[in-house]
Design an enzyme around this catalytic site. Structure first.
Site, PDB file in Angstrom:
ATOM      1  N   ASP A   1       0.874  -1.160   0.000  1.00 39.12           N
ATOM      2  CA  ASP A   1       0.000   0.000   0.000  1.00 39.12           C
ATOM      3  C   ASP A   1       0.913   1.212   0.000  1.00 39.12           C
ATOM      4  OD1 ASP A   1      -2.243   1.595   0.441  1.00 39.12           O
ATOM      5  OD2 ASP A   1      -1.806   1.615   2.573  1.00 39.12           O
TER       6      ASP A   1
ATOM      7  N   LYS B   1     -15.970  17.516  -0.568  1.00 38.85           N
ATOM      8  CA  LYS B   1     -14.526  17.446  -0.843  1.00 38.85           C
ATOM      9  C   LYS B   1     -14.260  16.063  -1.390  1.00 38.85           C
ATOM     10  CE  LYS B   1     -12.834  15.539   3.396  1.00 38.85           C
ATOM     11  NZ  LYS B   1     -12.377  15.720   4.713  1.00 38.85           N
TER      12      LYS B   1
ATOM     13  N   ARG C   1      -1.030  14.962  -1.820  1.00 38.21           N
ATOM     14  CA  ARG C   1      -2.379  14.421  -1.971  1.00 38.21           C
ATOM     15  C   ARG C   1      -3.312  15.581  -2.231  1.00 38.21           C
ATOM     16  NH1 ARG C   1      -3.148   9.371   0.910  1.00 38.21           N
ATOM     17  NH2 ARG C   1      -5.234   9.876   1.605  1.00 38.21           N
TER      18      ARG C   1
ATOM     19  N   ASP D   1      -4.571   6.246  -4.397  1.00 40.92           N
ATOM     20  CA  ASP D   1      -4.319   7.633  -4.761  1.00 40.92           C
ATOM     21  C   ASP D   1      -4.405   7.845  -6.265  1.00 40.92           C
ATOM     22  OD1 ASP D   1      -4.088   8.815  -2.436  1.00 40.92           O
ATOM     23  OD2 ASP D   1      -1.906   8.727  -2.314  1.00 40.92           O
TER      24      ASP D   1
ATOM     25  N   ARG E   1      -5.441   4.296  -7.900  1.00 43.45           N
ATOM     26  CA  ARG E   1      -6.895   4.373  -7.840  1.00 43.45           C
ATOM     27  C   ARG E   1      -7.522   2.988  -7.768  1.00 43.45           C
ATOM     28  NH1 ARG E   1      -8.184   8.774  -6.702  1.00 43.45           N
ATOM     29  NH2 ARG E   1      -7.904  10.687  -7.879  1.00 43.45           N
TER      30      ARG E   1
ATOM     31  N   ASN F   1      -8.427  -0.723   4.160  1.00 44.88           N
ATOM     32  CA  ASN F   1      -8.558  -1.027   2.737  1.00 44.88           C
ATOM     33  C   ASN F   1      -7.519  -2.032   2.268  1.00 44.88           C
ATOM     34  OD1 ASN F   1      -6.528   0.753   3.168  1.00 44.88           O
ATOM     35  ND2 ASN F   1      -6.821   1.858   1.261  1.00 44.88           N
TER      36      ASN F   1
END
Lengths: 369, 1484
Positions: free
Chosen positions: B419, B755, B793, B875, B988, B1017
């Protein structure tokens, strides 16, 4: 360390840990910095390369070859004489005996075998009988004995262990000694005569004591009925093994060599490791330093041929041998030591060559290349 | 549940019918009544009686059931059954080989050791159960009309319990009442998921309005809810009141067992699930059992051992039959009849013998192997636990091995799936910069401050390392300024989030506050932006004062204030004050709950309210706070505000009282950590939320309170504003955004603040009504790209104003979704999507997630170790790529394949072409490999993945493309592409995709995979991988709970794998091999003997020795070696990661090694048998006097063999060997002296004693082991010299003095192509090849196939896509024209108008541009690229074509390969056109 596992596996269970607020431990969980826990124990790290191993091979070679030569010489100095008296061959004096014989025959058959000793036997001579193809190490055979009975236990005497089956009882009487080993005891007898050059036939005295292990005779084997001089009474209620001619208490006339503590019997009961074996029969003790125990010349061996070996293609031998510190004549170890020593020496040379040719490569310089 | 289905049978017959009718209903739900209603009707009548009570019993056994049950469980292990079977076989007289009792001994020993262990564990469980069961809680008693103390175990479903602050919940409880004015209850769920932030739970809505205390006696509702399940995040049900009204229940209403009540004085609830049916207990599923690769391999060999055993037995049986047969009818005296006196036929005795031989040879299947392996693994785990270097001081945590039996797998990893966030990075988010309304605020001061943290840290480290006694603070402060300049260049790689001391403090703190490191808190605002904020708010203040509509505000200023409001409220951050946990004081809204029904909604928006609402609501939403500005009080005007004050006064007293009880936060280091009184602390669920809230606070826009229906924000000049929170649409990984719907207190408009991740939002959601907005979007997009290029980010902030009608419309459907029973999740998702459209972009933020310490180094060395590292992240692509560069996952020198496709077909095409490209490009190096890799299925059988990784290629793929690529039809191609790349980056990707990727690689390539991650996750990925590693970092414990190993930091992975993994593997592999050898060697001795005892199953080795040889005499040294042996030192292993390949290729334990060991074992046993055989041939030796030396020789040989294989000799090795020998002789001497009549049949009385007097025995002892081991020793020596394995070279390095070693290592680091690497190493192989390849290409290209020769031909044939042109020439050029749309993907096309319809022929302009790049594509260019990788990259990023464009195959290539690429692109235009056409066709 098992504890450690349990502790952790216990935590794995995911129990709800019950700790009140503020009950946390303040002790740091930092591991201890000890050589053991950090796996930094001082250690010797041998690395096996031609260079490092080389000396060992030469040293082994240098040590083994002299030892081997010593052993070989020792073995060669041992004198040994062997006669096969099975009597398979028609020309053999024992041919008749071997043909006509079975376990149940009552008439003893005697054969006389002459032989010539080319060398005088200086020290004490050990007389062996040798059997071939006799599987004394057969699993069921080895088991077929009752050690408590042999140790003089009265109860076992009258009620032999089931290990002895089917040689435990005969005609509803317990067999003493029970079992297949005892039942098949070797029962040929030898007499040795020296044929004096002047024609007389001198019987050579054969000692039948001292042929068994001391511990066997004095600890393992005991007659029933403690120190009862009357063995016949002690063995009351038992019967002899099926193949035996005499009951166990008539094996010898001497009371300290009779019954279970008869040394011939004890020797037989020590089952041989291999199907070809010899067992000590008698000792011809050295009488004086001046005269050899067995001078060279003609001898006659008188065998009372009782033991059938034809059923299993066995051979019977009589062996006369002197012994050294390393036992009987056996050149094998000497040869083995010499061979191994030479091989090591040779490998040492090979390694030396390897070391010289490629050794540099394996050094540190090699790594950077 | 089973219980419930059984119930009808237990009840009376009359009831059966009724119950059965109800049954279908009952199966789905659980109905809970209040117990007190049924107090009188005990037992039978109580509807709750069938539910489990709260007594927990985690023990497996009772006193009575222990023995049978434990034995039963142990017999699940096949080996145990086998051994017991053999032991029992001994009781059959015909076949028995040993004394039956004796033969039982080892089995009984093994079983009892395990049983005792189990018993002890169970006892401990029992103790802890008792402790838990006897904890107290307050249960309402109807008889006494008050709450009485009861034990936990006495609690029943339906009981009312009262919970006090800091109490642990005894069961799953539905919250009915709380002393909290907002009807909230805070809980800490650390014991469940490890998350330490407080969570809010709400009282069930129907009990919300109760003003007085909850009275259980008045309760008469019925609760219907789900059956017990283990999903912590789900709870559904409804409560039925007597009136028939139904109210839904959510997980927000449920308090879970094991949580702790915090910040709430008292709460009352009804027990819904108790004992084993609580979610916590259902989640509690014991330790995981995995089987390591080594063990699997071992089991194969155990199986081979069984075969060998059977063959040997069969051989002996046949031999025995023949032996018997040769005697015919003449029964020899030594062939003993069966005990019954009957004669056995040869066949029968052969059959009996077969069984006997199994008993005799049983040792071949090592009974002690399994136990020994377990012991060794436990020791290995112990040592890994104890490693100081895996201990993290900051968090006071060290590595945890949660799976005890796969340590050796660590040494065999081939793929690492990592990750990104929180694993490679710290997951401590720091606000770096933002852009609002298209204007960028770079926050330079902030950047400087962050640099300072870095300085201080490295400074401090230096101090501690050099002079420990130096006063630390002094040195820091005095030298700091001087060092800044110097250091900023020298220690670039040194990243850390702050000084050690500070981090430590933070870590202590973090036990109370989640995610608030000092760095997140201090944010230096950008002066320009700060001015604007001030400006804006003062204007607004002014306007409000003059009752002007705020819409007159300049739109950019309005955007700024909205931006900050969004930052502040669009989250789930909870505010708490460290000094006073119950700081939250507020006046309540008249309207307490958010609008939940249409009626209330309509009622609320009656015209009268609408007109007056504006002023009223804003003023009534005031909040007083101790830290608040007194100036605000001037705004207190409405009557309700006064009531707030009085309420405040009332609450003062209880608060004071409570203050005494509540846990006083520990006083940390007085100097550095003086919390301002009343400072607010934010507890966020994710670190970026906290970072944003702190960032907003730096602009004086601070969140001061959050309630379920209201958020309070303090703004400069404006004071505190309360936003009525209408809805929170939480973050989810598919939508990738969250929204809040609030009513703006100033404008009274219903506003949605959203957001979310940028590309999604920008792509689909922005409504561009006029040009300005569009411009802003474009500019923002530019900045976003820039941020992403910086590795930040990015989050977009947007808002939307809803009209009443729109809201009402949406609300209706949303409420429908909320109350839906079926598919509620999907409906809610759709509802959220409906809301989040046509947003107005406010701005974007860039948050930095810093790399963890040592990540680049770790990745570099892991890669050198031959590990493939894939990063799977959620990301966005740009961010991920840049982090990948930063952590050296991608190399600026390597080429990057980017796969972005919009459809299945496009993806297929893209993969096909990538494959061709790789083939073409790396033709010279590995033609046939690629060729064969197009059919990976054929390759998967041979598990060699390493050769495919030689290319210097990186693959970047995004989530959507990944979804296509993971399709069954494409996965093989995807794998073929991915594994020829050196690094793979999936952006992603969803958690499911992560696990799918891992599964795919694991199953298809048959490689060992390791997944590492830190968040929820990553859980699925961690569970799928062979070894799952959790980072015990910021995001709770879910990953850790699922993992096999938990690490405090990523960099520890290096030592864990390279050192401990290597050691564990090589130790265990060697031990297992040794075990097989040892047993085979020992058993073969007996086998040889069968030739000399008529295959009668006789053994010359005393049965005692035979049985205890493995268990006692030879057991300890191998355990010591298996635990302590180090083939190479830790330092060398870390400096030479190449040595790890050893484990990857299973070099220590290959299948042939088993057979080599077997052969060696047979040779050695031959020597050990025949040297004594010849030495004692034709002598008067008896069976056991001959067998005992053989046993001794075997022991010596086995021990010396171990000695040869032992690499490091510590005193423990010496001791263990000495102990073994001493033990053997002691036991032998004692045994042989103990009993003259026992131990039939061997009766070895005085044997050993006599042997020791025999010189022959010693002569044998010298020569036999030597001869037996001579070949092995010689082989090892030759191997060490002639063809040393890398490990041996490493060992030789160890021996060198430290300095030489360092020199050599530094040399070898430069030249990886040392003989160390067993395969042609990376650099030496690939470095020249692309060049050669390129030259070849360039030379041969224009003239098509002239110089290419047969190699190319084959490739072209094999690799031609089905869509490709048919004739050779075309095929060839197709090969080189990598991707048809490549030309479209060149930089700056995004500004060009969208390609309309068909393919776009490459213009001459394009080719010119390419030519230019070609010219520049020399060293200077590549060096320039290297120095500024980010820039080039953003340049070449091809943005998505408009969604209607069908085939959006986007690639970009970089650096040195640019030349090659352009070379192809200059090639005839129609080629591309054609290909693109085709791709279009396929899509259509």
């Amino acid at each position: 360390m098992i504890g450690a596992m349990m502790a952790s596996s216990y935590n794995e269970d995911g129990h709800i840990t019950v700790s009140g607020p503020g009950g946390g431990t303040l002790r740091s969980k930092k591991p201890e910095n000890t050589a053991f826990k950090q796996q930094r124990l001082p250690a010797w790290q041998p690395i096996l390369t031609a260079g490092t191993v080389l000396p060992a091979f030469f040293i082994i070679g240098l040590i083994f070859i002299p030892i081997g030569i010593g052993l070989y010489v020792t073995s060669n100095n041992i004198k040994e004489f062997e006669i096969d008296y099975t009597g398979e061959d028609v020309s053999s004096p024992c041919f008749n005996c071997s043909q006509s014989f079975s376990w149940n025959s009552t008439r003893p058959c005697t054969c006389v075998i002459p032989f010539y000793l080319e060398q005088p036997y200086e020290s004490s001579v050990f007389m062996y009988y040798g059997l071939s193809n006799f599987y004394q190490n057969h699993r069921r055979y080895v088991k077929s004995r009752d050690d408590s009975q042999l140790n003089g236990d009265m109860e076992s005497l009258l009620k032999p262990s089931k290990e002895c089956e089917p040689y435990a009882m005969n005609e509803n009487k317990p067999i003493a000694p029970c079992g297949a080993i005892a039942n098949s005891m070797f029962n040929d007898t030898f007499e040795l005569f020296y044929n004096d050059p002047n024609g007389t036939k001198v019987q050579i005295p054969l000692s039948n004591t001292g042929i068994a292990w001391w511990t066997d005779k004095h600890v393992k084997f005991r007659n029933p009925g403690l120190n009862n001089p009357n063995l016949t009474a002690a063995f009351q209620g038992t019967t002899k093994p099926v193949n035996w001619r005499r009951p166990v208490y008539e094996l010898d006339s001497a009371p300290d060599n009779n019954g279970f503590i008869n040394e011939d019997f004890i020797v037989w009961m020590r089952t041989a490791a291999l199907p070809t074996f010899r067992k000590l029969y008698r000792i011809i003790n050295k009488t004086s330093n001046m005269v050899p125990t067995l001078p060279r010349g003609n001898y006659t061996l008188e065998v009372v041929y009782n033991y059938p070996v034809r059923s299993f293609d066995g051979r019977k031998r009589m062996i006369l041998s002197t012994i050294s510190w390393m036992g009987g004549k056996n050149p094998f170890l000497g040869i083995a030591y010499i061979t191994v020593g030479s091989v090591c020496f040779f490998l040492g040379v090979v390694l030396l060559i390897i070391h010289h040719k490629c050794g540099n490569r394996s050094n540190s310089a090699d790594i950077s290349n | 549940m089973a219980r419930e289905s059984e119930d009808p049978a237990m009840t009376k017959a009359s009831k059966v019918k009724r119950q059965r009718k109800k049954k279908p209903k009952e199966n789905k739900t659980r109905t809970v009544h209040a117990n007190i209603l049924y107090d009188n009707a005990k037992g039978e009548e109580n509807p709750n009686r069938h539910y489990a009570n709260n007594e927990i019993k985690t023990t497996k056994y009772t006193l009575l059931s222990f023995l049978p049950k434990n034995l039963f469980e142990q017999f699940h292990r096949f080996a145990n059954v086998y051994f017991v079977f053999i032991a029992l076989l001994n009781f059959v007289p015909v076949v028995n080989a040993f004394q039956p009792e004796l033969a039982l001994a080892p089995v009984v020993f093994i079983l009892s050791v395990t049983a005792i262990k189990d018993l002890w564990e169970d006892y401990r469980r029992h103790r802890s159960d008792q402790e838990i069961n006897h904890m107290d809680c307050l249960v309402y008693s109807r008889a006494e009309r008050r709450y009485v103390e009861k034990y936990w175990k006495e609690l029943r479903v339906g009981d009312f319990i009262r919970l006090r602050c800091n109490e642990i919940l005894p069961a799953d409880v539905l919250l009915l009442s709380s002393s909290d004015p907002d009807r909230l209850c805070h809980i800490e769920t650390a014991t469940l998921d490890g998350e330490t932030n407080l969570k809010q739970r709400q009282v069930v809505r129907s009990f919300y309005d109760l003003d007085c205390d909850f009275n259980p006696l008045k309760y008469n509702s019925i609760i219907e809810c789900e059956k017990p399940n283990n999903d912590l995040n789900r709870f559904r049900g409804y409560i039925i009141h007597r009136s028939g009204r139904r109210d839904a229940l959510y997980k927000e209403n449920l308090l879970l067992r094991g949580c702790t009540i915090r910040n709430t004085e008292e709460a009352v609830g009804i027990v819904i699930y108790a004992g084993h049916e609580t979610k916590a207990m259902l989640n509690n599923n014991g330790p995981r059992y995995k089987r390591s690769k080594l063990e699997r391999q071992m089991n194969v060999d155990v199986f081979w051992c069984v075969i060998i055993l059977l063959v040997m037995c069969l051989f002996a049986a046949v031999g025995h039959g023949l032996w018997m047969f040769q005697y015919g009818d003449k029964r020899p005296v030594f062939d003993v009849l069966s005990p019954e006196g009957t004669d056995l036929s040869p066949i029968m005795s052969a059959i009996y013998l077969f069984l006997t031989m199994i008993i005799v040879f049983q040792v071949l299947i090592p009974i002690s192997l399994f136990v020994s392996i377990e012991i060794v693994k436990i020791c290995q785990v112990y040592f890994i636990h104890q490693d100081m270097e895996l201990y993290d001081e900051e968090t006071d945590s060290h590595l945890q091995c949660r799976a005890l039996n796969i340590t050796e797998d660590l040494g065999q990893m081939q793929y690492i799936f990592s990750d990104k966030t929180g694993t490679l990075t710290e997951n401590k988010m720091v606000f770096r910069r933002c852009t609002v309304a298209g204007v960028e605020y770079s926050h330079d001061a902030n950047a400087r401050r962050l640099a300072m943290y870095q300085e201080m840290d490295s400074e401090e480290e230096e101090c501690t390392s050099h002079g420990g006694t130096l006063p630390r603070r002094d040195s820091v402060t005095s030298h700091q300024s001087a060092r800044v300049v110097l250091r900023s260049q020298s220690t670039k790689s040194h990243r850390r989030t702050g000084s050690r001391a500070e981090a430590k403090r933070a870590s202590i703190l973090s036990k109370h506050t989640a995610f608030s490191s000092p760095m997140e808190k201090d944010i230096t605002p950008d002066p320009q932006l700060l001015d604007k904020v001030n400006d804006c708010s003062s204007q607004m203040d002014f306007m409000r004062f003059h009752s002007q509509p705020t819409s007159q505000l300049p739109s950019d200023l309005a955007d700024i204030i909205d931006f900050f409001i969004a930052l502040t409220i669009c989250n789930t951050v909870v505010v708490s004050s460290p000094n006073q946990p119950r700081q939250k004081v507020r006046m309540r809204f008249e309207m307490k709950s958010p609008v939940k029904t249409i009626e209330t909604f309509i009622r609320r928006f009656t015209p009268s309210r609408l007109t007056s609402g504006s002023n009223n609501s804003s003023s009534s939403s005031l909040i007083t706070n101790r830290s608040s500005n007194k100036g605000c009080s001037s705004l207190l005007s409405s009557p309700s505000a006064e009531s707030t004050l009085t309420k405040l006064d009332e609450e003062q007293t209880p608060r004071g009282l409570e203050h005494a009880f509540s846990p006083v936060p520990p006083c940390y280091d007085g100097k550095g950590w003086n919390l301002e009184e009343g400072e607010l602390r934010y507890e966020a669920e994710s670190p970026d939320e906290a970072a944003l809230v702190y960032a907003a606070r730096a602009y004086k826009c601070s969140l001061v309170g959050r309630l379920p229906d209201q958020v309070t924000v303090e703004l400069p000049h404006l004071g505190k504003l309360s936003f009525e929170l209408l809805h929170t649409l939480g973050f989810d990984s598919t939508r990738k955004r969250m929204s809040v719907v609030v009513r703006h207190p100033l404008t009274d408009q219903i506003t949605v603040y959203t957001k979310g991740a940028d590309s999604e939002e920008i792509q689909s959601s922005f409504f561009c009504p006029w040009k300005r907005q569009k411009k802003i979007v474009n500019r923002t997009q530019n900045y976003l790209n820039l941020y992403a290029a910086d590795g930040l980010r990015t989050l977009c902030i947007a808002k939307k104003i809803l009209s009443k009608e729109q809201y009402a419309c949406w609300l209706q459907r949303h409420l429908e979704a909320e109350t839906a029973i079926q598919g509620r999740e999907e409906l809610l998702f759709e509802s959220a999507l409906r809301l989040e459209t046509n947003l107005h972009l406010l701005g974007a933020t860039g948050i930095e997630d810093r790399l963890q310490d040592g990540v680049p180094e770790t990745i570099a060395s892991l890669r050198k170790a031959g590990l493939q590292i894939w990063v799977l992240t959620g990301d966005k692509q740009e961010t991920a790529v840049n982090i990948a560069y930063a952590c050296k996952l991608l190399d600026p020198e390597e080429e990057i394949l980017t796969l972005n496709a919009d459809s299945q077909e496009a993806c297929a095409l893209l993969l096909e072409e990538s494959l061709h490209y790789i083939q073409a490009k790396f033709l010279c190096s590995s033609t046939e490999q690629i060729y064969s890799s197009s059919s990976p299925s054929s390759h998967s059988s041979s598990h060699t993945a390493a050769p495919f990784t030689v290319h210097r290629l990186g693959l970047v793929i995004d989530g959507r493309t990944l979804a296509y690529a993971l399709d069954k039809s494409l996965e093989d191609k995807f794998l073929a592409v991915a594994r020829s790349c050196r690094s793979v980056l999936c952006c992603r990707s969803t958690p499911l995709q992560k696990s799918m990727v891992v599964k795919l690689v694991r199953n298809k390539l048959k490689v060992m995979t390791l997944a590492i991650g830190d968040g929820a996750n990553d859980v699925s990925m961690i569970q799928v991988a062979d070894v799952g590693v959790g980072i015990s970092g910021q995001e709770g414990m879910q990953a850790v709970m699922a993992s096999d190993f938990a690490l405090p930091r990523f960099r520890y992975l290096q030592k864990l794998l390279l050192v401990h993994g290597h050691w564990c593997y090589s130790r265990l592999a060697n031990m297992i091999l040794y075990f097989f050898y040892k047993n085979a060697m020992f058993v073969a001795l007996i086998f040889w003997y069968q030739f000399y005892c008529g295959f009668s199953g006789s053994a010359m080795i005393d049965q005692w020795y035979l049985i205890f040889f493995n268990l006692m005499f030879s057991a300890f040294p191998q355990l010591i070696t298996g635990t302590l042996d180090k083939d190479v030192s830790a330092e060398t292993l870390q400096q030479l990661p190449q040595l790890y390949v050893n484990g990857q290729n299973s070099e220590e334990y290959k299948p042939y090694m088993f057979w080599m060991n077997m052969i060696d074992a047979f040779y050695q046993s031959l020597v050990c048998f025949f040297i004594p055989y010849f030495a004692y041939a034709d002598s008067d030796v008896d069976l056991f006097t001959w067998g005992t030396p053989i046993t001794t020789l075997a022991l010596f040989t086995i021990l010396v063999h171990l000695g040869i294989e032992t690499k490091t000799w510590t005193w423990m090795n010496w001791l263990s060997i000495a102990f073994s020998i001493a033990l053997f002789f002691t036991v032998a001497l004692c045994y042989n002296a103990s009993c003259p009549t026992c131990y039939t049949p061997s009766n070895p009385y005085w044997t050993m004693q006599r042997l020791l007097q025999d010189p022959l025995f010693y002569l044998l002892c010298v020569i036999t082991p030597l001869v037996a081991l001579l070949p092995r020793y010689f082989y090892r020596a030759c191997q060490g010299t002639l063809f040393p394995s890398p490990v041996q070279v490493g060992r030789q390095l160890d021996k060198l003095p430290a300095e030489t070693r360092r020199n050599i290592l530094s040399l070898s680091r430069v030249k990886v192509g040392s003989p160390l690497s067993p395969k042609p190493p990376f650099l030496s192989l690939t470095k020249p090849s692309p060049e050669v390849c390129n030259k070849k290409d360039q030379r041969s290209f224009p003239g098509s196939k002239t110089s290419q020769g047969p190699v190319l031909q084959t490739v072209q044939q094999s690799g031609r896509s089905p869509l490709g042109p048919t004739d050779t020439e075309r095929g060839l050029s197709d090969l080189y024209t990598l991707l048809p749309t490549e030309i479209d993907t060149l930089p700056y096309t995004k500004d060009a108008p969208p390609l309309s319809g068909g393919p776009h022929p490459p213009s001459s302009q394009d080719s010119e541009c390419l030519d230019k790049t070609l010219e520049a594509a020399d060293l200077s260019l590549s060096s320039w690229i290297t120095s500024t990788p980010l820039l080039t990259q953003t340049d070449s990023v091809q943005l998505k074509l408009p969604p209607d464009g069908d085939s959006q195959c986007v690639t970009y290539t970089r650096s040195s390969e640019e030349g090659l690429k352009s070379d192809h692109s200059v090639h005839p235009a129609q080629r591309t056109e054609q290909a693109a056409d085709q791709s279009l066709h396929t899509i259509l």
